[in-house]
Scaffold this motif. Structure first.
Motif, PDB file in Angstrom:
ATOM      1  N   PHE A 150       0.862  -1.181   0.000  1.00 11.84           N
ATOM      2  CA  PHE A 150       0.000   0.000   0.000  1.00 11.84           C
ATOM      3  C   PHE A 150       0.896   1.228   0.000  1.00 11.84           C
ATOM      4  CE2 PHE A 150      -2.649  -3.145   2.203  1.00 11.84           C
ATOM      5  CZ  PHE A 150      -3.922  -2.921   1.703  1.00 11.84           C
ATOM      6  N   SER A 151       0.688   2.129  -0.956  1.00 14.59           N
ATOM      7  CA  SER A 151       1.431   3.393  -0.966  1.00 14.59           C
ATOM      8  C   SER A 151       0.423   4.549  -0.956  1.00 14.59           C
ATOM      9  CB  SER A 151       2.361   3.470  -2.179  1.00 14.59           C
ATOM     10  OG  SER A 151       1.639   3.319  -3.385  1.00 14.59           O
ATOM     11  N   ARG A 152       0.857   5.650  -0.364  1.00 11.82           N
ATOM     12  CA  ARG A 152      -0.050   6.780  -0.139  1.00 11.82           C
ATOM     13  C   ARG A 152      -0.531   7.405  -1.454  1.00 11.82           C
ATOM     14  NH1 ARG A 152      -1.271   9.130   4.321  1.00 11.82           N
ATOM     15  NH2 ARG A 152       0.610   8.455   5.422  1.00 11.82           N
ATOM     16  N   LEU A 153      -1.817   7.757  -1.453  1.00 13.54           N
ATOM     17  CA  LEU A 153      -2.400   8.626  -2.477  1.00 13.54           C
ATOM     18  C   LEU A 153      -2.643   9.967  -1.795  1.00 13.54           C
ATOM     19  CD1 LEU A 153      -5.112   6.571  -4.411  1.00 13.54           C
ATOM     20  CD2 LEU A 153      -2.988   7.525  -5.307  1.00 13.54           C
ATOM     21  N   THR A 154      -2.123  11.032  -2.365  1.00 17.69           N
ATOM     22  CA  THR A 154      -2.233  12.352  -1.758  1.00 17.69           C
ATOM     23  C   THR A 154      -3.274  13.184  -2.493  1.00 17.69           C
ATOM     24  OG1 THR A 154       0.102  12.222  -1.177  1.00 17.69           O
ATOM     25  CG2 THR A 154      -0.935  14.392  -1.076  1.00 17.69           C
ATOM     26  N   PHE A 155      -4.287  13.594  -1.735  1.00 18.70           N
ATOM     27  CA  PHE A 155      -5.335  14.483  -2.250  1.00 18.70           C
ATOM     28  C   PHE A 155      -5.090  15.873  -1.683  1.00 18.70           C
ATOM     29  CE2 PHE A 155      -7.325  10.350  -2.558  1.00 18.70           C
ATOM     30  CZ  PHE A 155      -8.120  10.429  -3.701  1.00 18.70           C
ATOM     31  N   ASP A 156      -5.486  16.909  -2.419  1.00 22.33           N
ATOM     32  CA  ASP A 156      -5.371  18.275  -1.909  1.00 22.33           C
ATOM     33  C   ASP A 156      -6.167  18.455  -0.619  1.00 22.33           C
ATOM     34  OD1 ASP A 156      -3.669  18.993  -3.942  1.00 22.33           O
ATOM     35  OD2 ASP A 156      -5.260  19.842  -5.200  1.00 22.33           O
ATOM     36  N   SER A 157      -7.255  17.683  -0.467  1.00 19.96           N
ATOM     37  CA  SER A 157      -8.108  17.805   0.721  1.00 19.96           C
ATOM     38  C   SER A 157      -7.500  17.121   1.951  1.00 19.96           C
ATOM     39  CB  SER A 157      -9.486  17.204   0.432  1.00 19.96           C
ATOM     40  OG  SER A 157      -9.349  15.820   0.163  1.00 19.96           O
ATOM     41  N   ARG A 158      -6.345  16.504   1.795  1.00 24.15           N
ATOM     42  CA  ARG A 158      -5.610  15.875   2.907  1.00 24.15           C
ATOM     43  C   ARG A 158      -6.304  14.660   3.500  1.00 24.15           C
ATOM     44  NH1 ARG A 158      -0.873  17.981   2.681  1.00 24.15           N
ATOM     45  NH2 ARG A 158      -0.594  20.205   2.851  1.00 24.15           N
ATOM     46  N   ILE A 159      -7.181  14.021   2.762  1.00 20.51           N
ATOM     47  CA  ILE A 159      -7.808  12.801   3.265  1.00 20.51           C
ATOM     48  C   ILE A 159      -6.750  11.688   3.265  1.00 20.51           C
ATOM     49  CG2 ILE A 159      -8.675  12.016   1.014  1.00 20.51           C
ATOM     50  CD1 ILE A 159     -11.269  11.226   2.751  1.00 20.51           C
ATOM     51  N   ASP A 160      -6.794  10.835   4.269  1.00 23.08           N
ATOM     52  CA  ASP A 160      -5.809   9.763   4.390  1.00 23.08           C
ATOM     53  C   ASP A 160      -6.229   8.601   3.485  1.00 23.08           C
ATOM     54  OD1 ASP A 160      -3.545   8.497   5.278  1.00 23.08           O
ATOM     55  OD2 ASP A 160      -4.322   8.011   7.261  1.00 23.08           O
ATOM     56  N   ALA A 161      -5.492   8.399   2.382  1.00 27.96           N
ATOM     57  CA  ALA A 161      -5.845   7.379   1.396  1.00 27.96           C
ATOM     58  C   ALA A 161      -4.595   6.640   0.929  1.00 27.96           C
ATOM     59  CB  ALA A 161      -6.547   8.029   0.205  1.00 27.96           C
ATOM     60  N   PHE A 162      -4.792   5.367   0.565  1.00 32.14           N
ATOM     61  CA  PHE A 162      -3.697   4.539   0.074  1.00 32.14           C
ATOM     62  C   PHE A 162      -4.117   3.773  -1.167  1.00 32.14           C
ATOM     63  CE2 PHE A 162      -1.965   5.492   4.144  1.00 32.14           C
ATOM     64  CZ  PHE A 162      -0.584   5.367   3.997  1.00 32.14           C
ATOM     65  N   LEU A 163      -3.116   3.399  -1.954  1.00 31.92           N
ATOM     66  CA  LEU A 163      -3.287   2.598  -3.164  1.00 31.92           C
ATOM     67  C   LEU A 163      -2.717   1.212  -2.894  1.00 31.92           C
ATOM     68  CD1 LEU A 163      -3.908   2.448  -6.269  1.00 31.92           C
ATOM     69  CD2 LEU A 163      -1.519   3.126  -6.607  1.00 31.92           C
ATOM     70  N   LEU A 164      -3.517   0.184  -3.110  1.00 33.08           N
ATOM     71  CA  LEU A 164      -3.070  -1.200  -2.987  1.00 33.08           C
ATOM     72  C   LEU A 164      -2.540  -1.659  -4.337  1.00 33.08           C
ATOM     73  CD1 LEU A 164      -2.845  -4.052  -1.754  1.00 33.08           C
ATOM     74  CD2 LEU A 164      -5.284  -4.340  -2.226  1.00 33.08           C
ATOM     75  N   SER A 165      -1.223  -1.767  -4.454  1.00 30.78           N
ATOM     76  CA  SER A 165      -0.607  -2.224  -5.694  1.00 30.78           C
ATOM     77  C   SER A 165       0.909  -2.177  -5.522  1.00 30.78           C
ATOM     78  CB  SER A 165      -1.010  -1.340  -6.865  1.00 30.78           C
ATOM     79  OG  SER A 165      -0.424  -1.804  -8.060  1.00 30.78           O
ATOM     80  N   PRO A 166       1.594  -3.194  -5.938  1.00 33.89           N
ATOM     81  CA  PRO A 166       1.123  -4.464  -6.483  1.00 33.89           C
ATOM     82  C   PRO A 166       0.804  -5.487  -5.388  1.00 33.89           C
ATOM     83  CG  PRO A 166       3.518  -4.331  -6.688  1.00 33.89           C
ATOM     84  CD  PRO A 166       3.054  -3.046  -6.065  1.00 33.89           C
ATOM     85  N   VAL A 167       0.205  -6.603  -5.829  1.00 34.39           N
ATOM     86  CA  VAL A 167      -0.188  -7.725  -4.982  1.00 34.39           C
ATOM     87  C   VAL A 167       0.346  -8.993  -5.632  1.00 34.39           C
ATOM     88  CG1 VAL A 167      -2.172  -9.110  -4.217  1.00 34.39           C
ATOM     89  CG2 VAL A 167      -2.305  -6.609  -4.185  1.00 34.39           C
ATOM     90  N   ALA A 168       0.944  -9.881  -4.836  1.00 34.58           N
ATOM     91  CA  ALA A 168       1.389 -11.174  -5.370  1.00 34.58           C
ATOM     92  C   ALA A 168       1.167 -12.265  -4.337  1.00 34.58           C
ATOM     93  CB  ALA A 168       2.860 -11.124  -5.764  1.00 34.58           C
ATOM     94  N   VAL A 169       0.635 -13.376  -4.806  1.00 34.68           N
ATOM     95  CA  VAL A 169       0.545 -14.599  -4.009  1.00 34.68           C
ATOM     96  C   VAL A 169       1.240 -15.682  -4.825  1.00 34.68           C
ATOM     97  CG1 VAL A 169      -0.999 -16.338  -3.008  1.00 34.68           C
ATOM     98  CG2 VAL A 169      -1.607 -13.906  -2.884  1.00 34.68           C
ATOM     99  N   SER A 170       2.211 -16.341  -4.191  1.00 38.68           N
ATOM    100  CA  SER A 170       2.963 -17.393  -4.864  1.00 38.68           C
ATOM    101  C   SER A 170       2.012 -18.402  -5.507  1.00 38.68           C
ATOM    102  CB  SER A 170       3.863 -18.094  -3.845  1.00 38.68           C
ATOM    103  OG  SER A 170       4.570 -19.141  -4.460  1.00 38.68           O
TER     104      SER A 170
END
Length: 183
Positions: free
Chosen positions: A72-92
Motif C-alpha cells: 500500500f502506498s499513499r495517495l495524496t489528495f489536496d483535501s488531505r484525506i488519508d488514502a492509500f493505493l493497494l498495488s502491487p499484490v502477489a501470491v505465490s
C-alpha cells in the motif's frame, strides 16, 4: 499462515516473489517489470507513505517462506484525506486459490483502518478485489492519478463509511507508481 508487516531485510525475497508470480501468470517481461516495481516502491517511498504486508508459511520443510505480499502506498489528495493505493499484490503460485491473498488483503485493510486510513483504492481485476470489499469507482467520483488503460479496474472502498464521497482534483501517487505504463 502468519500475516505481518514485512521486514526490510526481506526486500530481495519479496522482489523475487513478485517476479516469479507474474512470470508464471503472464510472462517473463511482466514478471521482471512487476518485481522491479515492487522493489522500487519499497526502496524509494518514505516509510510514512508505505505499508507492506506479507503472508508467511511456517509449515514448509525448508523453513519459513513468504507466500504472498501486498503493498500500500499513499495517495495524496489536496483535501488531505488519508488514502492509500493497494498495488502491487502477489501470491505465490503454490498458494493461489486458497484464500491467502484475500486474507492478507483483509489483514492489511484492518491495519490501515486502525492507523486512521479513510480510503483505499486499487487498480486490478474487479472479480478478485470485490471479495475484499472493493467496488468500481467512477472517475467522476474519484479520479485516478494517471490515465487508465482499463477504467473498469479502478476500484476503491471507504474504511469508515458505506460510500465513497466525491473528492475534487486528481490524487498524486508515490514516485515509483507515477508511471503511465502501469496504469
Amino acid at each position: 499462515m502468519e500475516f505481518s508487516v514485512y521486514n526490510p531485510g526481506e526486500i530481495d525475497e519479496i522482489r523475487n516473489l513478485f517476479t516469479r508470480t507474474f512470470t508464471d501468470s503472464e510472462n517473463e517481461a511482466e514478471g521482471t517489470m512487476v518485481g522491479n516495481l515492487a522493489y522500487e516502491v519499497m526502496n524509494t517511498t518514505d516509510s510514512n507513505d508505505l505499508f507492506v504486508f506479507v503472508a508467511r508459511d511456517h509449515s514448509r520443510h525448508h523453513g519459513e517462506q513468504i507466500a504472498g505480499c501486498i503493498i500500500f502506498s499513499r495517495l495524496t489528495f489536496d483535501s488531505r484525506i488519508d488514502a492509500f493505493l493497494l498495488s502491487p499484490v502477489a501470491v505465490s503460485t503454490d498458494y493461489q486459490g486458497k484464500g491467502t491473498g484475500q486474507a492478507l488483503i483483509n489483514f492489511g485493510l484492518s491495519t490501515l483502518k486502525d492507523n486512521g486510513t479513510k480510503l483505499v483504492f486499487t487498480y486490478g481485476d474487479p472479480n478478485y478485489y470485490s471479495h475484499t470489499g472493493f467496488g468500481p469507482v467512477s472517475e467522476t467520483v474519484i479520479k485516478a492519478p494517471l490515465p487508465l488503460s482499463h477504467p473498469e479496474g479502478w476500484l476503491g472502498q471507504s474504511l469508515v463509511s458505506k460510500e465513497i464521497e466525491p473528492i475534487d482534483g486528481k490524487p498524486r501517487c508515490v514516485q515509483a507508481m507515477n508511471k503511465p505504463e502501469i496504469w
